[in-house]
Enzyme design. Structure first.
Site: not given
Length: 301
Positions: A48, A62, A89, A91, A116, A118, A126, A161, A191, A213
């Protein structure tokens, strides 16, 4: 030697096959290409590439400060180093739906097996911190449709996500997950679930794989693989685990070096030269083509 023996398309196809088997797949977060090699040697199912880790390595929080080129560059370095599938990721897709489409094709070129997108507002933060905000359902759906439409390899895994659980509760998360699957998501990443029952609710609501996660110091308890599998989860990520372990050891080593004036006491905790040379396959390089260039591996101990 050098890079993966499998093409990106092979890794994508194999990931799809593994997910279809119904087994639970473990994806530790790789923070360097070298850590990627170790993840593969230890028998994990994939690697990942965490946005939080990419940010942290750059010395940044983040909060959406990294760029597509920075994430794609690190994703390529990691994906090409392993025969395992890499999940990255992405974002919020680094912008609006057209930006999402470009992000998908850029990461596809980087060789990842999946990514992914989101539903947080852009710039994001984060997922296990308070104070998040999510976009409306229409915007979230458009992002996933753009991602699904933009891919050129149909085996590239497009995961959606959703962070809506922390704001509007589990029922809203279930509804959002269903909408994202209808929009073309191949998998769902809910999440900050509060407990196993919430994972079970998401898994029961959609007919695609669900990711858990398992990040330390977050909103979710650190469940075992058996607990997650029993809840219906099919992928588990450990995004920052290796970076935290490594940086903890680095800090302790620096403290010892500063306090005593030598690193001697920390040598037993170090990766040996021999083990390092095994990981980077020194012997493979010496054997590659000695007629062109030959050298001896330095003494290892």
């Amino acid at each position: 030697m050098l890079y993966s023996t499998r093409t990106a398309s092979e890794k994508r196809r194999l990931l799809r096959e593994r997910l279809a088997s119904g087994e639970l797949l473990q994806f530790p977060g790789a923070f360097t290409p070298l850590s990627t090699a170790l993840i593969q040697q230890k028998g994990f199912d994939g690697v990942y590439v965490s946005g939080a880790v990419v940010s942290a390595e750059l010395g940044l929080p983040d909060i959406g400060l990294t760029t597509l080129s920075e994430v794609a560059g690190r994703a390529q370095q990691i994906a090409r180093m392993t025969d395992l599938p890499a999940l990255v990721d992405a974002d919020t897709g680094f912008g609006e739906p057209m930006n999402v489409a470009r992000t998908v094709q850029t990461l596809e070129d980087a060789g990842v097996a999946g990514l992914h997108i989101e539903d947080q507002v852009n710039p994001k933060r984060c997922g296990h911190l308070d104070g998040k905000a999510v976009v409306d359902a229409d915007t979230a759906v458009k992002r996933i449709r753009a991602a699904a439409d933009a891919r050129r390899d149909p085996d590239l895994l497009i995961m959606a996500r959703t962070d809506i659980r922390a704001l509007d509760g589990l029922a809203a998360a279930v509804d959002r997950a269903k909408q994202l699957v209808d929009a073309g998501a191949d998998a769902i990443f809910p999440e900050a679930m509060a407990d196993l029952a919430e994972f079970e609710a998401i898994c029961s609501a959609v007919d695609v794989p669900v990711l858990a996660n398992m990040t330390e110091f977050g909103k979710s308890e650190l469940f075992t693989t058996q607990q997650l599998a029993d809840a219906g989860v099919r992928i588990v990520i450990y995004p920052v685990t290796l970076l935290r372990l490594a940086m903890g050891a680095v800090e302790r080593g620096l403290d010892e070096l500063r306090a005593s004036g030598t690193q001697a006491a920390t040598v037993p905790d170090m990766l040996t030269r021999k083990r390092l040379y095994e990981l980077i396959d020194y012997s493979g390089y010496t054997a590659f083509d000695s007629a062109v260039f030959d050298f001896e591996v330095p003494g290892a101990h």
